[in-house]
Design an enzyme around this catalytic site. Structure first.
Site, PDB file in Angstrom:
ATOM      1  N   GLY A  92       4.006 -55.523 103.021  1.00 24.86           N
ATOM      2  CA  GLY A  92       3.656 -54.708 104.185  1.00 24.86           C
ATOM      3  C   GLY A  92       4.029 -53.247 104.110  1.00 24.86           C
ATOM      4  O   GLY A  92       4.193 -52.596 105.143  1.00 24.86           O
ATOM      5  N   SER A  93       4.135 -52.665 102.909  1.00 23.69           N
ATOM      6  CA  SER A  93       4.502 -51.239 102.856  1.00 23.69           C
ATOM      7  C   SER A  93       3.394 -50.357 103.421  1.00 23.69           C
ATOM      8  O   SER A  93       3.662 -49.328 104.041  1.00 23.69           O
ATOM      9  CB  SER A  93       4.847 -50.813 101.425  1.00 23.69           C
ATOM     10  N   ASN A  94       2.137 -50.769 103.243  1.00 22.86           N
ATOM     11  CA  ASN A  94       1.040 -49.982 103.829  1.00 22.86           C
ATOM     12  C   ASN A  94       1.048 -50.099 105.352  1.00 22.86           C
ATOM     13  O   ASN A  94       0.749 -49.131 106.052  1.00 22.86           O
ATOM     14  CB  ASN A  94      -0.298 -50.425 103.256  1.00 22.86           C
ATOM     15  N   HIS A 151      -7.571 -50.458  98.244  1.00 26.72           N
ATOM     16  CA  HIS A 151      -7.506 -51.130  96.936  1.00 26.72           C
ATOM     17  C   HIS A 151      -6.876 -50.169  95.922  1.00 26.72           C
ATOM     18  O   HIS A 151      -7.285 -48.994  95.863  1.00 26.72           O
ATOM     19  CB  HIS A 151      -8.914 -51.545  96.486  1.00 26.72           C
ATOM     20  N   ASN A 155     -10.522 -51.645 104.020  1.00 28.45           N
ATOM     21  CA  ASN A 155      -9.552 -52.167 103.047  1.00 28.45           C
ATOM     22  C   ASN A 155      -9.033 -51.044 102.167  1.00 28.45           C
ATOM     23  O   ASN A 155      -9.701 -50.025 101.965  1.00 28.45           O
ATOM     24  CB  ASN A 155     -10.228 -53.232 102.169  1.00 28.45           C
ATOM     25  N   ASP A 185     -14.087 -56.148  97.484  1.00 28.69           N
ATOM     26  CA  ASP A 185     -14.021 -54.769  96.949  1.00 28.69           C
ATOM     27  C   ASP A 185     -15.381 -54.143  96.668  1.00 28.69           C
ATOM     28  O   ASP A 185     -15.516 -53.297  95.774  1.00 28.69           O
ATOM     29  CB  ASP A 185     -13.195 -54.760  95.640  1.00 28.69           C
ATOM     30  N   LYS A 231      -6.852 -62.751 101.584  1.00 29.58           N
ATOM     31  CA  LYS A 231      -7.860 -63.769 101.887  1.00 29.58           C
ATOM     32  C   LYS A 231      -9.198 -63.100 102.214  1.00 29.58           C
ATOM     33  O   LYS A 231      -9.222 -61.954 102.670  1.00 29.58           O
ATOM     34  CB  LYS A 231      -7.399 -64.597 103.109  1.00 29.58           C
ATOM     35  N   ILE A 289     -12.447 -62.359 104.405  1.00 26.04           N
ATOM     36  CA  ILE A 289     -12.700 -62.311 105.847  1.00 26.04           C
ATOM     37  C   ILE A 289     -13.895 -63.223 106.124  1.00 26.04           C
ATOM     38  O   ILE A 289     -14.914 -63.163 105.443  1.00 26.04           O
ATOM     39  CB  ILE A 289     -13.013 -60.871 106.285  1.00 26.04           C
ATOM     40  N   GLU A 327      -1.210 -44.353  98.204  1.00 31.00           N
ATOM     41  CA  GLU A 327      -1.772 -45.291  99.192  1.00 31.00           C
ATOM     42  C   GLU A 327      -1.213 -44.997 100.571  1.00 31.00           C
ATOM     43  O   GLU A 327      -1.944 -44.983 101.583  1.00 31.00           O
ATOM     44  CB  GLU A 327      -1.426 -46.730  98.804  1.00 31.00           C
TER      45      GLU A 327
HETATM   46  C1  GRF Z   1      -1.377 -52.530  97.902  1.00 32.55           C
HETATM   47  O1  GRF Z   1      -1.293 -52.089  96.565  1.00 32.55           O
HETATM   48  C2  GRF Z   1      -2.809 -52.452  98.360  1.00 32.55           C
HETATM   49  O2  GRF Z   1      -3.548 -51.437  97.737  1.00 32.55           O
HETATM   50  C3  GRF Z   1      -3.365 -53.791  97.952  1.00 32.55           C
HETATM   51  O3  GRF Z   1      -2.302 -54.713  98.128  1.00 32.55           O
HETATM   52  C4  GRF Z   1      -1.058 -54.014  98.032  1.00 32.55           C
HETATM   53  C5  GRF Z   1      -0.311 -54.321  99.294  1.00 32.55           C
HETATM   54  O4  GRF Z   1       0.943 -53.778  99.243  1.00 32.55           O
HETATM   55  N1  GRF Z   1      -4.512 -54.149  98.735  1.00 32.55           N
HETATM   56  P1  GRF Z   1       1.783 -53.706 100.634  1.00 32.55           P
HETATM   57  O5  GRF Z   1       1.826 -55.113 101.202  1.00 32.55           O
HETATM   58  O6  GRF Z   1       1.042 -52.778 101.568  1.00 32.55           O
HETATM   59  O7  GRF Z   1       3.114 -53.171 100.218  1.00 32.55           O
END
Ligand code: GRF
Length: 201
Positions: free
Chosen positions: A13-15, A110, A108, A151, A92, A94, A180
């Site tokens: 969950g860093s994003n 990527h 999304n 993707d 997963k 959608i 990101e």
């Molecule tokens: C990220 O590298 C994102 O680009 C990909 O999955 C990873 C998720 O990382 N879709 P986080 O859970 O957001 O840290």
């Protein structure tokens, strides 16, 4: 009315945290209204709960088939009354009901320059291993619309990252992740302020 986001996460969950930070700093004029994970142990659910954000744990094991899971996902997202659905490390596919109801509003992130190094099985370190193995000098991040295939949706934004000769998949992943954490919120804000126009908007 503030733009409302549902965020789907499977892992650390860093994003998600980067989006939450951008919302609290005001650089992203939106609010995270719902976090859904298919993984009960995902740190993302804990992060959201601590921040007082509604969460839902929805996974295939809880339902008799994919269609029921799809319906449950749709119900949870509709209940949250959101404008956009972000996939932030959601592993997963959608389902057709959610895809139809939010077509053109599911986004999304990527960790490569799609269409290169995308598609089934291309997630996490697999992406960076493939980039290094291919001898690429550049990689990067792609923000794109989600459709029925992994993707393959319309690309909304990309940012390049240099591949260093001594990179390991882990060191490359860490450098890409820094980008990101910026480009995801920046792109959503551009959609909100109209500098990126989504189809059907
Ligand atoms: C990220 O590298 C994102 O680009 C990909 O999955 C990873 C998720 O990382 N879709 P986080 O859970 O957001 O840290």
């Amino acid at each position: 009315m503030m733009t409302r986001l549902a965020i789907l996460v499977s892992g650390r969950g860093s994003n998600l945290r980067a989006i939450m930070r951008a919302c609290s700093e005001g650089t992203l004029r939106a609010e995270v209204a719902l976090v859904i994970s298919n993984n009960a142990d995902s740190m993302a659910l804990e992060t959201a709960r601590t921040a007082g954000i509604n969460t839902a744990h929805l996974s295939r094991q809880q339902f008799s088939d994919e269609a029921e899971l799809d319906q449950a996902m749709l119900h949870a997202i509709e209940e949250a009354n959101v404008n956009y659905v972000l996939l932030a490390g959601f592993m997963k596919k959608i389902g057709p009901r959610v895809l139809a109801a939010y077509k053109g509003r599911i986004i999304n992130i990527h960790p490569s320059l799609l269409p290169s190094f995308g598609g089934k099985g291309m997630f996490g370190l697999n992406v960076h291993k493939a980039v290094i193995k291919a001898g690429e000098t550049q990689t990067g991040v792609t923000i794109h619309l989600v459709d029925e295939e992994y993707d393959q949706g319309q690309i909304l934004a990309q940012r390049t990252v240099e591949v260093k000769t001594d990179d390991t998949p882990e060191s490359l992943a860490a450098r890409v992740l820094i980008e990101e954490h910026q480009i995801f919120a920046e792109t959503i804000q551009k959609i909100i302020d109209g500098s990126i126009i989504l189809p059907g908007q």
